[in-house]
Write an enzyme that holds these catalytic residues in place. Structure first.
Site, PDB file in Angstrom:
ATOM      1  N   CYS A  65      34.951  21.912  -7.081  1.00 57.86           N
ATOM      2  CA  CYS A  65      33.605  21.435  -7.086  1.00 57.86           C
ATOM      3  C   CYS A  65      32.553  22.735  -7.180  1.00 57.86           C
ATOM      4  O   CYS A  65      33.065  23.838  -7.892  1.00 57.86           O
ATOM      5  CB  CYS A  65      32.950  20.703  -6.034  1.00 57.86           C
ATOM      6  SG  CYS A  65      33.092  21.399  -4.457  1.00 57.86           S
ATOM      7  N   ALA A  66      31.462  22.610  -6.845  1.00 54.49           N
ATOM      8  CA  ALA A  66      30.249  23.823  -7.114  1.00 54.49           C
ATOM      9  C   ALA A  66      30.788  24.885  -5.934  1.00 54.49           C
ATOM     10  O   ALA A  66      30.697  26.090  -6.475  1.00 54.49           O
ATOM     11  CB  ALA A  66      28.981  23.242  -6.839  1.00 54.49           C
TER      12      ALA A  66
END
Length: 101
Positions: A65-66
């Site tokens: 993810c980020a």
């Protein structure tokens, strides 16, 4: 399993059964991603679970993810659903130094 960037990427590249899974939003994904990653947004709740259930449980999933929090959560959900091999990218895409598209 949590892996640092170098280990995560080198293990994926050597894994004939490996699948990249991006659990960020579609907008985040469209702003840049790791090439050939599948995008399934974890924020979709039950929709995320439906999409994950369609995946091949015999594959090894390299999840990001980020920053690493959502992907860690996704790995946990996937393990509860019967996926044996999930690898979370520590630091996420925001710290990614590998190839992007």
């Amino acid at each position: 399993m949590n892996l640092g960037q170098k280990e995560w990427w080198s293990q994926f590249l050597a894994d004939e059964n490996g699948v990249l899974l991006d659990v960020r939003t579609e907008d985040e994904y469209n702003d840049g991603s790791i090439p050939n990653a599948i995008n399934i947004d974890i924020y979709k709740g039950q929709g995320f679970i439906y999409k994950i259930e369609e995946l091949d449980k015999s594959k090894n999933y390299y999840v990001y993810c980020a920053a690493g929090a959502r992907s860690s959560q996704a790995c946990g959900v996937m393990q509860q659903l019967g996926f044996e091999n999930t690898y979370n990218l520590l630091g996420g895409f925001s710290n990614w130094e590998g190839p992007t598209k």
